[in-house]
Design an enzyme around this catalytic site. Structure first.
Site, mmCIF file in Angstrom:
data_model
loop_
_atom_site.group_PDB
_atom_site.id
_atom_site.type_symbol
_atom_site.label_atom_id
_atom_site.label_comp_id
_atom_site.label_asym_id
_atom_site.label_seq_id
_atom_site.Cartn_x
_atom_site.Cartn_y
_atom_site.Cartn_z
ATOM 1 N N ASP A 294 17.064 27.846 -11.231
ATOM 2 C CA ASP A 294 16.230 29.110 -11.100
ATOM 3 C C ASP A 294 15.112 28.872 -10.356
ATOM 4 O O ASP A 294 14.087 28.181 -11.317
ATOM 5 C CB ASP A 294 16.146 29.811 -12.327
ATOM 6 C CG ASP A 294 15.252 31.102 -11.822
ATOM 7 O OD1 ASP A 294 14.882 31.327 -10.772
ATOM 8 O OD2 ASP A 294 15.081 31.872 -13.020
ATOM 9 N N ASP A 440 16.994 46.990 -12.138
ATOM 10 C CA ASP A 440 16.979 45.710 -12.745
ATOM 11 C C ASP A 440 16.682 45.795 -14.197
ATOM 12 O O ASP A 440 16.767 46.818 -14.728
ATOM 13 C CB ASP A 440 15.721 45.183 -11.858
ATOM 14 C CG ASP A 440 15.736 43.554 -11.917
ATOM 15 O OD1 ASP A 440 16.079 42.881 -12.834
ATOM 16 O OD2 ASP A 440 15.277 43.247 -10.631
ATOM 17 N N ASP A 553 22.537 38.256 -12.784
ATOM 18 C CA ASP A 553 21.525 37.281 -12.445
ATOM 19 C C ASP A 553 21.179 36.190 -13.417
ATOM 20 O O ASP A 553 21.925 36.203 -14.647
ATOM 21 C CB ASP A 553 20.171 38.152 -12.197
ATOM 22 C CG ASP A 553 18.901 37.685 -11.365
ATOM 23 O OD1 ASP A 553 19.202 36.306 -10.995
ATOM 24 O OD2 ASP A 553 18.025 38.203 -11.383
ATOM 25 N N ARG A 612 23.952 35.377 -8.425
ATOM 26 C CA ARG A 612 22.799 34.640 -8.069
ATOM 27 C C ARG A 612 23.524 33.147 -8.013
ATOM 28 O O ARG A 612 23.178 32.380 -7.060
ATOM 29 C CB ARG A 612 21.720 34.656 -8.674
ATOM 30 C CG ARG A 612 20.533 33.963 -7.973
ATOM 31 C CD ARG A 612 19.151 34.232 -8.444
ATOM 32 N NE ARG A 612 18.881 33.528 -9.844
ATOM 33 C CZ ARG A 612 17.767 33.726 -10.452
ATOM 34 N NH1 ARG A 612 16.777 34.424 -9.942
ATOM 35 N NH2 ARG A 612 17.541 33.119 -11.504
ATOM 36 N N ASP A 628 15.666 34.568 -5.031
ATOM 37 C CA ASP A 628 14.345 34.975 -4.855
ATOM 38 C C ASP A 628 13.500 34.717 -3.822
ATOM 39 O O ASP A 628 12.432 33.667 -3.860
ATOM 40 C CB ASP A 628 13.429 35.106 -5.979
ATOM 41 C CG ASP A 628 14.202 35.656 -7.135
ATOM 42 O OD1 ASP A 628 14.931 36.521 -6.805
ATOM 43 O OD2 ASP A 628 13.707 35.345 -8.496
ATOM 44 N N HIS A 686 15.296 44.603 -1.447
ATOM 45 C CA HIS A 686 14.689 44.066 -2.887
ATOM 46 C C HIS A 686 13.299 43.849 -2.794
ATOM 47 O O HIS A 686 13.006 43.491 -1.995
ATOM 48 C CB HIS A 686 15.842 43.201 -3.421
ATOM 49 C CG HIS A 686 15.697 42.923 -5.031
ATOM 50 N ND1 HIS A 686 14.985 43.834 -5.918
ATOM 51 C CD2 HIS A 686 15.582 41.907 -5.728
ATOM 52 C CE1 HIS A 686 15.096 43.471 -6.990
ATOM 53 N NE2 HIS A 686 15.479 42.133 -7.046
#
Lengths: 953, 493
Positions: A294, A440, A553, A612, A628, A686
């Site tokens: 991440d 979300d 996610d 993701r 992201d 998004h």
């Protein structure tokens, strides 16, 4: 959304004075601890949070080991050959450890090479659940054998596999050409399992020497001297990174192998990296890293690891396309070098003029932290062959529900039901179609997934029914970190069933994520996955309905306070360490979630799950997005190579956050992003919690109109997208492709990644520069033509074409020789268009030929598979006749869609047009635009499922 | 496909209670009926081409402007007219025809989709009438209230204006008064200053005399202390017993050094000691305790200064200035009074200035075309939600405070009216509130709607750090139309 603590930890801390408490008060529950810890990172990735090869002990050890004579020798006398399997022992002359080599010839022109310890102290991890089945084999036969080695036949096309004994190497040959060699640079290195020696009492240069089993011992004396410091650096039995200590109860277990590709200058794949399509050489820099992480505000154009990993590389030249599939789920690094990389064009020319004998060659080296060597060599030779070879191993892209190919509206976060309703109405007011609205993490009660915030989303079914009334759908996020809270049903059940991942000491592994202290279910456990799937049943997941789908996610997994923001490698999944399975955790999460969605409908309905994190095989379970990103032009640009790279290795359903996740896009960037996203497979806008609202109508009527037009273009082309996904599902062909896939002999296409193909028939060149007044697009194909879809202007292939652009659209071309069915009646959602008629866009080749396909089914169920309920038709234009013929005579599906119009581009004016159907002939009205040579057939009216012919006379 | 496409439809319109049948193609409003004549070829409304009439509503788009398909979804830019008898007629994009979703309350948009639509126009019309009626009542009452507000505001404004005028008049007088008092003050301060200086000078002289006395007494005492054999002389050896007097600070006072201090003499008497004393007095340590010495000194002083009224006081008070004599005190008192009078007047002037400024500031606000928003000034209105207390103080600021403790967050201070051009008084903008992390400063838009009561009805945060507050007030109520709102007015004829 998602990402890392920094983006949220900070607001959490500052709730009282800066973070808007109205919609985010729960953030305040996050610990001040990690908040303070990571205060410093602002915009852009904090590289210090992530390891370089030098900071990753095994990578450093392996990379320190340079090409040379391999210490491995094949013991030919141990050769055993069954029908389809050859085994042979290898010995490392330095440490006398025996390895077992297994060779398989697989159906479909593939070779599998496995290397494991002959007698490991305990079993080494072999990746399960990625291959769809044990790959079917074909007989291997020994052509010749002597003291130097063995020559095996790989069947057709004079392909041979040569095993050389001293030193050990493998060469795959076709005729006199070497296609690919293994261990030709002597970089095979297999750290065998060993017992830990008493490092206090015994100075053991031996262990240091063995740290990489193949290490030549020329520096032995020096090593003894440096032993103290080396031992620290080597990190054989323990490794510390930024206050996180990785205890390594199994010691060093890494593996490495090199591959040489003579004649290859272009290699692709090994996503996920924010980098160009063509992989770069890694000399002098870090290798490409594959370790699902991440990464907060990732940087572009570097080999750092991102959220997903697919250890598949394609090699391509004008003669052949091949693939290497390195089946290993541990942290992996890939080095690439090339003997032509440093050469300028002039230098290459000089070589040519002087007749330099040096053939271009690319050398690749794979390094993984644990597991075994298990490699699939896919020998092509065509790009489509490699795609089907890889698909035969790991499966194809799941066939998505039609609606999921429409437009998705997402934001972190839609505040409450009122907000959802007003955004939904906004789309109707501004006449922009959409299919999915997304929720979300704030929708859940305190980030307890499978629940709803009792104030903001108190009546989820009412909300979902409201969307259903408009034939629209919703996605709600379900992340794999589970709040440790004895009042939370999901947590309690996982605890009581003992389904959590364990820490090294045997307790439940806990880490920080959105809800605060969280547990991580062990998705590698099939029982756990079955239970997780059962949680999506309508009676379990309260407030869910059939138009609610799921978004996974943070499944790298993201652990805010873990090493590199992920799970400790010494955490335990049953008997295996997290180290062994890390890169496939995310795959399992999506697998279990998709299974849950299938089960809730009794197996009737197709799932839709976005993930993701991903791994080889993830394509079977849904869509992925590039994580992201940021509202910057370069991020728009990088979305193209990022999705192209994924498409090459099986994942067709790829997209980037339209508009960019972090920061606020300029209006121009937002419009350009919609125009690009409309032509990428997964089309979702998004935005981060901290950004200003950016629903399409918030930028003035002119920009609303531009965005509306972009989204409408997407919807009009849905029949084409759907057909391509059906094809991807059947054959493994990528939906969004680099040009070289369709023009493999045209070297000009090999590095292009600012334009791409959708299927074979649409070429898209997005505008990714601010204030651009024109782009230069390469139109491939000597002797071919391309039609501008906006103007129907015809252009010749094999040229660089400058196209002036305005803000109104991006250049898109239809290939001469193709037929694309569209639904030009765009409605407010894809489901509303179900019965609408088709318009066929027939783009003629210079030889007045065109062909295409039409696929129709109910758009959402598995009946296409289980009951053959679909229509699949071939559309062919030849000899002035356009014919629809059935590609699946035993299929049955009825549609009320019909053919309302046929446009023939590049046509000449007929005197008469006749529809031949059921033995009858009826005249068809037509118009001819001589300026653009466009013939329009007015309302021929036949059902889209019928056999018919339109004759131009 | 040639499915059922009714070219014409019967439309029932309600006009003065008399049903009338009017024939026209599906989806065409009455106002455009004349363009669709069955007997003639149809010309697209943009004039781009003419087609046979049987191509109108034949589910194929022939006109670029979509005008040939008012009743089908064939044209991407077409629009469909629903009559919605009993409710309001409306246009919908033709893409909503037969899409399975009921858009027109009269169900006419879903004639071939299988959607089960119910005619809800009557119900909607009834509800709308109720709402309109209610709205009308509110508007009516609100408008009356608004008139009162305007009147009050005007009155208040006038009052304030005249108050300001009065105050400015008063201020002039005050100005003069202040100036006069300043002169008085300055006049009184001059003699005061002189008298005080005289008194101070006398005190300084007196203090000098006292210091001299003290020194002499100490010298005499020292002499007695040093004269150990009490022979009336201080000898070198007697002096040598005081090592602290050592001039080269080597710890011993040698004979030569002692002699040097004594000006070369072997011994000194009380009168010649006067020349030695200045050389040793700074270093000399008395042989008696300091307190005793002080007390004795004190006594000396007491004796020397019989005018000091409080001999019991400790030596700290010894240097207090003696009180002013009566004449000086009288001058001081007079000056003080002049000062007090002046300051009081000046303060009154400042206060007056503040008041004038406040009123002028208030008068400078844009309280609407008829000052109808005046009453909101210096008021605050609160709304309590499940988590927060929101507070709107019009023309000042908006804030948010957690219900269960925690500090207040500024959601913006008064910026400007920011409604649409035709009526900017429908929105208030409050800006530059507390900053957001990685974001803008908080700001709030207040949306004003007509209501009988002045109250905050809702708050939301549609975008990060951008708040929206709904606020009702009679001040935005428009004059109600004379005619009764009724759906009949909207139904086309």
């Amino acid at each position: 959304m998602s990402a890392v603590f920094e983006r949220n930890a900070l607001p959490a801390m500052q709730t009282s004075h800066c973070h808007t408490p109205l919609n985010n008060y729960r953030m305040g529950l996050l610990s001040v601890f990690f908040v303070c810890l990571f205060f410093s990172s602002a915009f852009a990735v904090d590289r210090g949070n992530f390891k370089t090869c030098d900071q990753s002990a095994f990578c450093k050890r392996q990379r320190a080991f340079k090409p040379g004579q391999s210490p491995y020798r094949a013991l030919l006398e141990t050769l055993e050959l069954s029908d389809s399997r050859l085994t042979l022992q290898l010995i490392n002359d330095n440490n006398k450890v025996h390895l077992l080599l297994e060779l398989y010839r697989l159906q479909g022109n593939m070779t599998r090479v496995k290397i494991n310890e002959l007698k490991p102290l305990k079993p080494r991890f072999e990746v399960p659940d990625v291959l769809i089945a044990e790959p079917p084999t074909e007989p291997l036969s020994v052509l010749s054998k002597d003291d130097n080695g063995v020559v095996l036949s790989l069947g057709a096309e004079s392909q041979r596999l040569i095993v050389s004994a001293r030193p050990f190497r493998l060469d795959i040959m076709e005729g006199p050409e070497v296609l690919l060699s293994l261990n030709s640079r002597g970089l095979l290195a297999f750290e065998h399992l060993r017992l830990r020696k008493d490092t206090q009492a015994q100075p053991e240069g031996a262990e240091v020497k063995e740290s990489v089993d193949g290490d030549q011992q020329q520096d032995e004396g020096k090593k003894d001297e440096d032993e103290e410091s080396n031992k620290e650096e080597d990190g054989l039995w323990e490794e510390t990174f930024k206050s996180h200590t990785d205890t390594k109860p199994n010691g060093p277990t890494s593996i490495s192998l090199d591959f040489s590709l003579p004649g290859v200058e272009h290699v692709y794949g090994i996503p996920e990296h924010a980098d160009d399509l063509k992989l770069k050489t890694t000399d002098g820099g870090d290798p490409y890293r594959l370790y699902n992480l991440d990464v907060f505000q990732y940087e572009l154009y570097n080999p750092m690891a991102l959220y997903g990993s697919i250890p598949v590389m394609l090699a391509h030249n004008t003669q052949r396309t091949m693939g290497i599939f390195w089946l290993n789920a541990a942290e992996t690094w890939v080095d690439i070098s090339s003997n032509t990389a440093g050469k300028t064009v002039f230098g290459k020319m000089l070589d040519f003029v002087q007749g330099s004998s040096e053939k271009p060659q690319t050398d690749v080296r794979w390094i993984s932290e644990s597991g075994i060597i298990d490699v699939f060599i896919m020998l092509g030779p065509k790009p489509s062959d490699v795609f089907s070879q890889y698909a035969s191993l790991t499966g194809t892209q799941s066939f998505p529900p039609l609606a999921s190919l429409g437009y998705h509206q997402c934001r972190w976060n839609y505040n409450d039901q009122e907000d959802v309703k007003s955004v939904d109405q906004g789309f109707d007011q501004h006449d922009i179609p959409y299919d999915f609205i997304w929720l979300d993490i704030e929708h859940a009660d305190g980030k307890r997934y499978f629940t709803w915030d009792p104030h903001k989303f108190s009546q989820p079914k009412e909300m979902l029914q409201g969307l259903m009334d408009k034939k629209r759908k919703m996605v709600a996020i379900v992340d794999p970190h589970i709040k440790v809270d004895s009042g939370y049903k999901i947590h309690n059940e996982i605890t009581s069933k003992d389904f959590y991942v364990k820490n090294k000491d045997g307790g439940n592994y806990e880490g920080w994520c959105w809800p605060g202290n969280s547990g991580y279910p062990d998705f590698t456990n099939p029982e756990m996955r079955a239970w997780w799937a059962s949680m999506f049943a309508y009676d379990q997941y309260e407030g869910s309905m059939e138009n609610l789908f799921t978004w996974n996610d943070m499944n790298e997994p993201s652990v805010f306070n873990g090493p590199e923001v992920t799970m400790h490698k010494d955490a335990l999944h049953g008997k295996w360490e997290h180290r062994d399975i890390h890169n496939m955790y995310g795959l399992y999460v999506q697998m279990a979630t998709a299974e849950g969605q299938i089960q809730r409908s009794g197996g009737a309905e197709r799932p839709f799950v976005l993930t993701r994190a991903f791994f080889a095989g993830s394509q079977r379970f849904g869509a992925v997005w590039t994580g992201d990103n940021a509202a910057e032009w370069d991020h728009l640009k990088i979305s193209i190579p990022m999705c192209l790279s994924l498409g090459l290795v099986g994942v067709s359903f790829c997209g980037a956050d339209v508009g960019g996740f972090f920061k606020n896009p300029s209006t121009e960037l937002l419009v350009r992003w919609y125009q690009t996203g409309a032509y990428q497979p997964f089309f979702r806008a998004h935005a981060h919690l901290d950004t200003t609202r950016r629903e399409p109508w918030l930028f003035g009527p002119e920009n609303t109109a531009l965005i509306r037009e972009a989204v409408r273009q997407r919807y009009a082309l849905l029949p084409y997208w759907y057909q391509l996904f059906f094809q991807a599902y059947r054959t493994g062909m990528p939906v969004m492709r680099p040009l070289w896939v369709d023009y493999p002999k045209d070297t000009a296409t090999f590095t292009i990644d600012d334009e791409f193909l959708i299927g074979s028939d649409l070429l898209v060149h997005p505008v990714t520069e601010e204030g651009s007044r024109g782009v230069t697009a390469y139109l491939p194909g000597a002797g071919e033509v391309w039609y501008d879809v906006h103007t129907f202007q015809k252009h010749n292939g094999a040229q660089n074409l400058y196209i002036p652009v305005t803000l109104s659209s991006i250049p898109v071309f239809q290939r001469g020789g193709s037929i694309i069915p569209r639904k030009d009646r765009v409605r407010r959602s894809s489901a509303c268009m179900e019965n609408d008629p088709y318009t066929l866009y027939v783009a003629l080749s210079p030889k007045k030929f065109a062909e295409g396909k039409l696929y129709i089914d109910d758009g959402h169920s598995f009946n296409y598979d289980t009951k053959k309920e679909f229509i699949h038709r071939s559309l062919t234009f030849a000899n002035n006749a356009l014919t629809s013929s059935n590609l699946c005579p035993d299929c049955n599906f009825l549609t009320s869609s019909w053919i309302e119009k046929v446009l023939i581009l590049g046509a000449s004016k007929p005197s008469k047009v006749v529809l031949k159907m059921n033995g009858k002939e009826t005249p068809v009205d037509f118009e001819f635009d001589s300026s653009m040579s466009v013939l329009t057939l007015r309302k021929p009216g036949m059902n889209a499922g019928d056999d018919w012919t339109l004759l131009l006379q | 496909m040639t499915c059922l496409h009714l070219l014409l439809t019967l439309v029932f319109a309600v006009s003065l209670g008399t049903p009338v049948e009017i024939q026209r193609p599906r989806g065409v409003p009455l106002t455009k009926k004349q363009f669709y004549e069955e007997s003639k070829p149809f010309t697209c409304l943009d004039g781009s081409r003419t087609i046979p009439f049987d191509r109108v509503n034949d589910d194929y788009c022939d006109c670029k402007d979509g005008s040939d398909e008012p009743g089908t979804a064939a044209c991407p830019n077409g629009s469909f007219h629903c009559t919605n008898a009993g409710y309001r007629p409306m246009f919908i994009p033709s893409s909503r025809i037969n899409d399975g979703i009921c858009d027109c309350c009269d169900t006419t948009d879903e004639y071939n989709s299988g959607a089960k639509c119910e005619n809800t126009c009557k119900e909607l019309g009834r509800k709308e009438r109720e709402v309109l009626q209610k709205m009308a009542e509110i508007t009516k009452e609100g408008f009356l209230l608004k008139q009162q507000l305007i009147e009050e505001a005007k009155k208040g404004q006038q009052e304030k204006q005249s108050k300001v005028t009065d105050m400015q008049e008063n201020k002039k007088q005050l100005d003069e008064k202040v100036e006069a008092l300043r002169t008085v003050k300055e006049t009184a301060e001059q003699p005061e200053k002189e008298a005080k200086e005289r008194h101070l000078k006398a005190w300084e002289e007196q203090k000098a005399a006292i210091r001299l006395e003290k020194d002499k007494a100490k010298m005499a005492e020292t002499f007695l202390e040093l004269d150990d054999n009490e022979d009336g002389f201080v000898s070198v050896s007697e002096l040598q017993s005081h090592a602290e007097l050592d001039p080269d600070a080597d710890g011993t006072l040698t004979e030569i050094e002692a002699q040097g201090l004594m000006g070369g003499a072997e011994q000194v008497d009380t009168s010649t000691f006067e020349s030695v004393w200045p050389k040793i007095k700074d270093k000399y340590h008395s042989e008696v305790s300091r307190e005793e010495a002080d007390i004795s000194l004190c006594l000396c002083v007491v004796q020397a200064q019989p005018t000091i009224k409080t001999p019991e006081k400790t030596h700290e008070d010894e240097e207090a200035m003696p009180p002013y004599d009566a004449d000086t005190q009288a001058l001081i008192d007079a000056a003080q009074k002049a000062r007090d009078d002046f300051e009081e007047a000046e303060k009154a002037l400042r206060e007056m200035d503040d008041q004038i400024r406040n009123i002028e500031k208030e008068l400078s606000f844009d309280f609407g075309p008829d000052a109808e928003f005046t009453y909101l000034y210096s008021q605050c209105y609160e709304l309590t939600t499940s988590e927060y207390i929101y507070r709107l103080c019009p023309f000042n600021r908006v804030s948010q405070k957690p219900k269960y403790g925690g500090s207040e967050t500024n959601l913006g201070t008064w910026g400007s009216w920011s409604g649409p051009e035709n009526n900017k008084y429908l929105l208030m903008k409050y800006e530059q509130g507390t900053g957001c992390w990685q974001g803008p400063n908080r700001s709030t838009t207040v949306k004003l709607t007509c209501g009988k009561e002045t109250v905050v009805t809702s708050t939301s945060e549609p975008s990060r750090c951008e708040y929206l507050m709904e606020f009702t007030t009679p001040a935005v109520c428009q004059e109600p139309a004379n005619i009764d709102p009724s759906p009949h007015d909207h139904v086309e004829l």
